[in-house]
Write a protein that holds these residues in place. Structure first.
Motif, mmCIF file in Angstrom:
data_model
loop_
_atom_site.group_PDB
_atom_site.id
_atom_site.type_symbol
_atom_site.label_atom_id
_atom_site.label_comp_id
_atom_site.label_asym_id
_atom_site.label_seq_id
_atom_site.Cartn_x
_atom_site.Cartn_y
_atom_site.Cartn_z
ATOM 1 N N MET A 117 35.597 36.947 14.085
ATOM 2 C CA MET A 117 35.288 37.007 15.519
ATOM 3 C C MET A 117 36.513 37.418 16.336
ATOM 4 S SD MET A 117 34.964 33.007 16.548
ATOM 5 C CE MET A 117 36.356 31.888 16.487
ATOM 6 N N THR A 118 36.236 37.993 17.490
ATOM 7 C CA THR A 118 37.270 38.291 18.473
ATOM 8 C C THR A 118 37.483 37.020 19.283
ATOM 9 O OG1 THR A 118 36.644 40.615 18.592
ATOM 10 C CG2 THR A 118 37.842 39.718 20.489
ATOM 11 N N VAL A 119 38.711 36.554 19.331
ATOM 12 C CA VAL A 119 38.981 35.294 20.026
ATOM 13 C C VAL A 119 39.600 35.490 21.409
ATOM 14 C CG1 VAL A 119 39.136 33.906 17.938
ATOM 15 C CG2 VAL A 119 41.189 35.005 18.828
ATOM 16 N N ASP A 120 40.108 36.663 21.686
ATOM 17 C CA ASP A 120 40.696 36.941 22.998
ATOM 18 C C ASP A 120 39.570 37.320 23.959
ATOM 19 O OD1 ASP A 120 42.444 37.464 25.061
ATOM 20 O OD2 ASP A 120 42.906 39.485 24.359
ATOM 21 N N LEU A 121 38.825 36.302 24.373
ATOM 22 C CA LEU A 121 37.642 36.531 25.199
ATOM 23 C C LEU A 121 37.972 36.675 26.671
ATOM 24 C CD1 LEU A 121 34.956 34.013 23.920
ATOM 25 C CD2 LEU A 121 34.878 36.491 23.832
ATOM 26 N N LYS A 122 37.306 37.616 27.290
ATOM 27 C CA LYS A 122 37.296 37.710 28.743
ATOM 28 C C LYS A 122 35.970 37.073 29.150
ATOM 29 C CE LYS A 122 40.766 40.779 29.047
ATOM 30 N NZ LYS A 122 41.619 40.439 27.968
ATOM 31 N N MET A 123 36.016 36.119 30.071
ATOM 32 C CA MET A 123 34.796 35.437 30.493
ATOM 33 C C MET A 123 34.701 35.430 32.010
ATOM 34 S SD MET A 123 34.469 32.349 27.742
ATOM 35 C CE MET A 123 36.193 31.835 27.700
ATOM 36 N N ALA A 124 33.506 35.682 32.478
ATOM 37 C CA ALA A 124 33.256 35.747 33.915
ATOM 38 C C ALA A 124 32.516 34.503 34.383
ATOM 39 C CB ALA A 124 32.429 36.987 34.231
ATOM 40 N N ASP A 175 34.462 44.537 40.032
ATOM 41 C CA ASP A 175 35.763 44.180 39.452
ATOM 42 C C ASP A 175 35.647 44.085 37.936
ATOM 43 O OD1 ASP A 175 36.942 44.071 41.946
ATOM 44 O OD2 ASP A 175 36.845 41.877 42.095
ATOM 45 N N TRP A 176 34.577 43.437 37.453
ATOM 46 C CA TRP A 176 34.392 43.298 36.003
ATOM 47 C C TRP A 176 34.065 44.629 35.356
ATOM 48 C CZ3 TRP A 176 36.277 40.072 32.793
ATOM 49 C CH2 TRP A 176 36.568 38.776 33.197
ATOM 50 N N LEU A 177 33.261 45.450 36.007
ATOM 51 C CA LEU A 177 32.934 46.752 35.434
ATOM 52 C C LEU A 177 34.194 47.593 35.261
ATOM 53 C CD1 LEU A 177 30.868 48.743 34.388
ATOM 54 C CD2 LEU A 177 30.511 49.504 36.734
ATOM 55 N N ARG A 178 35.068 47.550 36.237
ATOM 56 C CA ARG A 178 36.338 48.283 36.166
ATOM 57 C C ARG A 178 37.188 47.759 35.000
ATOM 58 N NH1 ARG A 178 37.982 47.003 40.892
ATOM 59 N NH2 ARG A 178 36.776 48.618 41.900
ATOM 60 N N LEU A 179 37.290 46.438 34.881
ATOM 61 C CA LEU A 179 38.084 45.838 33.810
ATOM 62 C C LEU A 179 37.486 46.160 32.435
ATOM 63 C CD1 LEU A 179 40.540 44.015 33.256
ATOM 64 C CD2 LEU A 179 38.964 42.087 33.228
ATOM 65 N N MET A 180 36.169 46.086 32.330
ATOM 66 C CA MET A 180 35.514 46.397 31.055
ATOM 67 C C MET A 180 35.774 47.846 30.662
ATOM 68 S SD MET A 180 31.937 44.347 31.665
ATOM 69 C CE MET A 180 31.209 44.537 30.031
ATOM 70 N N HIS A 184 30.868 43.698 26.240
ATOM 71 C CA HIS A 184 30.093 42.468 26.401
ATOM 72 C C HIS A 184 30.915 41.420 27.131
ATOM 73 C CE1 HIS A 184 28.283 44.555 22.948
ATOM 74 N NE2 HIS A 184 27.163 44.156 23.507
ATOM 75 N N LEU A 185 30.295 40.792 28.125
ATOM 76 C CA LEU A 185 30.995 39.850 28.989
ATOM 77 C C LEU A 185 30.239 38.526 29.046
ATOM 78 C CD1 LEU A 185 33.307 39.399 31.069
ATOM 79 C CD2 LEU A 185 31.710 40.230 32.814
ATOM 80 N N PRO A 186 30.729 37.511 28.336
ATOM 81 C CA PRO A 186 30.105 36.190 28.461
ATOM 82 C C PRO A 186 30.296 35.653 29.886
ATOM 83 C CG PRO A 186 31.526 36.303 26.524
ATOM 84 C CD PRO A 186 31.801 37.524 27.347
ATOM 85 N N VAL A 187 29.266 35.021 30.396
ATOM 86 C CA VAL A 187 29.328 34.397 31.718
ATOM 87 C C VAL A 187 29.208 32.889 31.496
ATOM 88 C CG1 VAL A 187 28.294 34.259 34.014
ATOM 89 C CG2 VAL A 187 28.249 36.431 32.753
ATOM 90 N N ILE A 188 30.162 32.145 32.055
ATOM 91 C CA ILE A 188 30.207 30.695 31.861
ATOM 92 C C ILE A 188 30.031 29.968 33.191
ATOM 93 C CG2 ILE A 188 31.618 30.796 29.773
ATOM 94 C CD1 ILE A 188 34.088 30.208 31.547
ATOM 95 N N ASP A 189 29.654 28.695 33.096
ATOM 96 C CA ASP A 189 29.548 27.870 34.300
ATOM 97 C C ASP A 189 30.881 27.155 34.553
ATOM 98 O OD1 ASP A 189 29.656 25.662 32.570
ATOM 99 O OD2 ASP A 189 27.526 25.175 32.786
#
Length: 171
Positions: free
Chosen positions: A77-84, A92-97, A104-109
């Motif tokens: 697995m990739t462990v260096d996750l970017k999470m929104a 902003d996220w589209l630019r970063l992606m 793929h961008l996990p979204v967390i609470d």
């Protein structure tokens, strides 16, 4: 626009998740059956630990000739996750992606629990029409603010047509 304002955010299927000890071959079978390109690896509290994508299978499993029946997701697995977060700005996220080349961008609470996963495709379906609309608005604003620009372009066109006509008559 915020991520949570996207229709895709509200209508997404549940995020496909696995524990870190899941075997790659089992995860691939489920991902293939459900047509998922990525899955999030979570702990017992459903907090993301990593992500596996088709690219991870290619680079970290197949390329290294690992056995998918013996290899765990934690091993590839990739462990260096970017999470929104749902309140984050979509552009902003589209630019970063785009800049950092991930899709793929996990979204967390607020507790760090996975609630959704957005893909670059989810964002692009919206942003291309919006970007074209914004370009149109900027073009209209330019002409509204500067009518002299329109007169300059028209004058140049008349001058160019005159020069072409004169040279055509001289031949």
């Amino acid at each position: 626009m915020k991520i949570k304002d996207r229709p895709e955010f509200r209508s997404k299927a549940p995020v496909l998740t696995f524990g870190p000890e899941a075997v790659v071959s089992d995860a691939v079978a489920v991902m293939s059956e459900k047509n998922y390109g990525a899955a999030v690896i979570v702990d017992a509290d459903h907090r993301p630990l990593g992500i596996v994508t088709e690219r991870d299978f290619m680079r970290r499993l197949l390329n290294k000739r690992l056995n998918p029946d013996e290899t765990t997701l934690a091993q590839i697995m990739t462990v260096d996750l970017k999470m929104a977060r749902a309140d984050d700005d979509l552009l902003d996220w589209l630019r970063l992606m785009s800049n950092e080349r991930f899709r793929h961008l996990p979204v967390i609470d607020d507790q760090g629990v996975i609630i959704s996963m957005m893909s670059q495709g989810d964002f692009v379906s919206y942003t291309w029409p919006e970007l074209m609309g914004r370009l149109g608005e900027q073009a209209r604003a330019t002409f509204d603010v500067s009518p002299s620009l329109v007169l300059m372009v028209a004058g140049f066109a008349v001058f160019a047509a005159s020069v072409v006509t004169i040279f055509a008559q001289l031949r």
